[in-house]
Design a protein around this motif. Structure first.
Motif, PDB file in Angstrom:
ATOM      1  N   LYS A 102     -11.965  13.036   0.905  1.00  0.00           N
ATOM      2  CA  LYS A 102     -11.971  13.959  -0.236  1.00  0.00           C
ATOM      3  C   LYS A 102     -10.562  14.160  -0.771  1.00  0.00           C
ATOM      4  O   LYS A 102     -10.322  14.130  -1.981  1.00  0.00           O
ATOM      5  CB  LYS A 102     -12.572  15.302   0.176  1.00  0.00           C
ATOM      6  N   GLU A 103      -9.621  14.366   0.126  1.00  0.00           N
ATOM      7  CA  GLU A 103      -8.252  14.687  -0.277  1.00  0.00           C
ATOM      8  C   GLU A 103      -7.525  13.508  -0.921  1.00  0.00           C
ATOM      9  O   GLU A 103      -6.740  13.696  -1.860  1.00  0.00           O
ATOM     10  CB  GLU A 103      -7.458  15.169   0.947  1.00  0.00           C
ATOM     11  N   LEU A 104      -7.781  12.300  -0.414  1.00  0.00           N
ATOM     12  CA  LEU A 104      -6.960  11.160  -0.812  1.00  0.00           C
ATOM     13  C   LEU A 104      -7.697  10.038  -1.546  1.00  0.00           C
ATOM     14  O   LEU A 104      -7.053   9.218  -2.217  1.00  0.00           O
ATOM     15  CB  LEU A 104      -6.276  10.564   0.425  1.00  0.00           C
ATOM     16  N   LEU A 105      -9.028   9.979  -1.415  1.00  0.00           N
ATOM     17  CA  LEU A 105      -9.743   8.824  -1.949  1.00  0.00           C
ATOM     18  C   LEU A 105     -10.694   9.125  -3.109  1.00  0.00           C
ATOM     19  O   LEU A 105     -10.980   8.225  -3.905  1.00  0.00           O
ATOM     20  CB  LEU A 105     -10.516   8.121  -0.824  1.00  0.00           C
ATOM     21  N   TRP A 106     -11.202  10.344  -3.204  1.00  0.00           N
ATOM     22  CA  TRP A 106     -12.170  10.649  -4.263  1.00  0.00           C
ATOM     23  C   TRP A 106     -11.631  10.283  -5.639  1.00  0.00           C
ATOM     24  O   TRP A 106     -12.362   9.784  -6.482  1.00  0.00           O
ATOM     25  CB  TRP A 106     -12.538  12.130  -4.245  1.00  0.00           C
ATOM     26  N   GLU A 107     -10.352  10.569  -5.864  1.00  0.00           N
ATOM     27  CA  GLU A 107      -9.753  10.345  -7.189  1.00  0.00           C
ATOM     28  C   GLU A 107      -8.740   9.201  -7.176  1.00  0.00           C
ATOM     29  O   GLU A 107      -7.929   9.083  -8.096  1.00  0.00           O
ATOM     30  CB  GLU A 107      -9.071  11.633  -7.675  1.00  0.00           C
ATOM     31  N   HIS A 108      -8.793   8.351  -6.164  1.00  0.00           N
ATOM     32  CA  HIS A 108      -7.823   7.255  -6.051  1.00  0.00           C
ATOM     33  C   HIS A 108      -8.146   6.187  -7.106  1.00  0.00           C
ATOM     34  O   HIS A 108      -9.163   5.490  -7.015  1.00  0.00           O
ATOM     35  CB  HIS A 108      -7.889   6.662  -4.641  1.00  0.00           C
ATOM     36  N   ALA A 109      -7.273   6.035  -8.091  1.00  0.00           N
ATOM     37  CA  ALA A 109      -7.539   5.130  -9.220  1.00  0.00           C
ATOM     38  C   ALA A 109      -7.672   3.676  -8.767  1.00  0.00           C
ATOM     39  O   ALA A 109      -8.531   2.939  -9.255  1.00  0.00           O
ATOM     40  CB  ALA A 109      -6.433   5.268 -10.265  1.00  0.00           C
ATOM     41  N   GLY A 110      -6.827   3.259  -7.842  1.00  0.00           N
ATOM     42  CA  GLY A 110      -6.883   1.885  -7.368  1.00  0.00           C
ATOM     43  C   GLY A 110      -8.176   1.576  -6.644  1.00  0.00           C
ATOM     44  O   GLY A 110      -8.754   0.491  -6.816  1.00  0.00           O
ATOM     45  N   LEU A 111      -8.656   2.529  -5.840  1.00  0.00           N
ATOM     46  CA  LEU A 111      -9.920   2.346  -5.124  1.00  0.00           C
ATOM     47  C   LEU A 111     -11.085   2.334  -6.106  1.00  0.00           C
ATOM     48  O   LEU A 111     -12.017   1.525  -5.975  1.00  0.00           O
ATOM     49  CB  LEU A 111     -10.100   3.448  -4.077  1.00  0.00           C
ATOM     50  N   ARG A 112     -11.021   3.191  -7.096  1.00  0.00           N
ATOM     51  CA  ARG A 112     -12.071   3.221  -8.118  1.00  0.00           C
ATOM     52  C   ARG A 112     -12.186   1.853  -8.802  1.00  0.00           C
ATOM     53  O   ARG A 112     -13.281   1.300  -8.950  1.00  0.00           O
ATOM     54  CB  ARG A 112     -11.755   4.299  -9.149  1.00  0.00           C
ATOM     55  N   THR A 113     -11.046   1.297  -9.185  1.00  0.00           N
ATOM     56  CA  THR A 113     -11.044  -0.015  -9.847  1.00  0.00           C
ATOM     57  C   THR A 113     -11.558  -1.107  -8.915  1.00  0.00           C
ATOM     58  O   THR A 113     -12.334  -1.977  -9.327  1.00  0.00           O
ATOM     59  CB  THR A 113      -9.620  -0.362 -10.321  1.00  0.00           C
ATOM     60  N   LEU A 114     -11.132  -1.066  -7.658  1.00  0.00           N
ATOM     61  CA  LEU A 114     -11.562  -2.057  -6.675  1.00  0.00           C
ATOM     62  C   LEU A 114     -13.077  -2.036  -6.501  1.00  0.00           C
ATOM     63  O   LEU A 114     -13.742  -3.081  -6.491  1.00  0.00           O
ATOM     64  CB  LEU A 114     -10.875  -1.791  -5.333  1.00  0.00           C
ATOM     65  N   LEU A 115     -13.648  -0.844  -6.380  1.00  0.00           N
ATOM     66  CA  LEU A 115     -15.096  -0.709  -6.201  1.00  0.00           C
ATOM     67  C   LEU A 115     -15.858  -1.149  -7.451  1.00  0.00           C
ATOM     68  O   LEU A 115     -16.910  -1.793  -7.354  1.00  0.00           O
ATOM     69  CB  LEU A 115     -15.441   0.735  -5.842  1.00  0.00           C
ATOM     70  N   GLN A 116     -15.331  -0.817  -8.611  1.00  0.00           N
ATOM     71  CA  GLN A 116     -15.971  -1.240  -9.861  1.00  0.00           C
ATOM     72  C   GLN A 116     -15.993  -2.765  -9.958  1.00  0.00           C
ATOM     73  O   GLN A 116     -17.005  -3.360 -10.347  1.00  0.00           O
ATOM     74  CB  GLN A 116     -15.244  -0.627 -11.056  1.00  0.00           C
ATOM     75  N   ARG A 117     -14.885  -3.401  -9.619  1.00  0.00           N
ATOM     76  CA  ARG A 117     -14.822  -4.864  -9.654  1.00  0.00           C
ATOM     77  C   ARG A 117     -15.795  -5.481  -8.653  1.00  0.00           C
ATOM     78  O   ARG A 117     -16.476  -6.468  -8.954  1.00  0.00           O
ATOM     79  CB  ARG A 117     -13.397  -5.334  -9.372  1.00  0.00           C
ATOM     80  N   ALA A 118     -15.847  -4.899  -7.459  1.00  0.00           N
ATOM     81  CA  ALA A 118     -16.774  -5.401  -6.443  1.00  0.00           C
ATOM     82  C   ALA A 118     -18.214  -5.307  -6.937  1.00  0.00           C
ATOM     83  O   ALA A 118     -19.007  -6.240  -6.783  1.00  0.00           O
ATOM     84  CB  ALA A 118     -16.598  -4.612  -5.141  1.00  0.00           C
ATOM     85  N   HIS A 119     -18.547  -4.190  -7.547  1.00  0.00           N
ATOM     86  CA  HIS A 119     -19.909  -3.972  -8.033  1.00  0.00           C
ATOM     87  C   HIS A 119     -20.270  -4.974  -9.134  1.00  0.00           C
ATOM     88  O   HIS A 119     -21.354  -5.568  -9.119  1.00  0.00           O
ATOM     89  CB  HIS A 119     -20.033  -2.541  -8.543  1.00  0.00           C
TER      90      HIS A 119
END
Length: 200
Positions: A102-119
């Motif tokens: 919650k503290e570090l990953l919910w709003e992590h822009a790089g992780l969001r982009t990575l997951l979107q690309r994977a999907h």
């Protein structure tokens, strides 16, 4: 007798030459586990990793920092930073829970982009316990059922991303897998491994 042995040796050499390329053409499937650099849930990480590796699936770990510390274990070293990960390298990307998610990953822009690309590339995306809002914030749960740790405010974040909360240990919606809590981690890992091996 000598000519028979020579023929046997030639056949053996040819056969081994054929087998090696076949094995080489079947690389081990790989899953990326994402953990927060602090307060990730070790039991969720260990149970998920164990299920994947028991199924013969290779695991790499990414985090928002070079090392990650849970609640009670010593720090583990990440194989790579989230920003260094390439979605095309993995059959699935799974985010592990803990308050650090919650503290570090919910709003992590790089992780969001990575997951979107994977999907978009047809990979499996998954999240456990406190982590499913990462998927919701990436826009990957719209119109889908999902589960997570049953905190009303956290569920509100999930639903704000278009998900329908379901009080169940594991929810599988196509190539999206969510898990409820630490107790669901073994089933979460098993479901993830099964989906990867099946090629979902």
């Amino acid at each position: 007798m000598k000519s028979v042995l020579i023929r046997f040796f030639i056949v053996l050499v040819c056969w081994s030459g054929l087998v090696a390329p076949l094995n080489a053409a079947m690389p081990t499937k790989k899953v990326l586990l994402v953990v927060a650099s602090r307060n990730y849930l070790e039991s969720e990480y260990l149970n998920t990793r164990r299920a994947l590796e028991t199924a013969g699936i290779s695991v790499e770990v990414a985090s928002d920092a070079a090392t990650a510390t849970g609640y009670s274990f010593g720090a583990i070293r990440a194989d790579l930073l989230i920003g260094q990960a390439n979605a095309a390298d993995y059959a699935a990307i799974a985010v592990i829970g803990g308050t650090g998610a919650k503290e570090l990953l919910w709003e992590h822009a790089g992780l969001r982009t990575l997951l979107q690309r994977a999907h978009v590339q047809g990979r499996i995306v998954a999240a456990l316990c406190a982590a499913p809002p990462v998927l919701a914030n990436a826009g990957l749960l719209k119109g889908l059922k999902a589960t997570m740790w049953p905190d009303p405010q956290w569920i509100a974040t999930l639903e704000a991303g278009g998900a329908r909360y379901l009080d169940a240990p594991i929810v599988i919606e196509g190539r999206v897998i969510t898990g409820k809590n630490p107790a669901a981690a073994p089933a979460f890992g098993a479901s993830l491994a099964e989906a990867v091996l099946r090629g979902d």
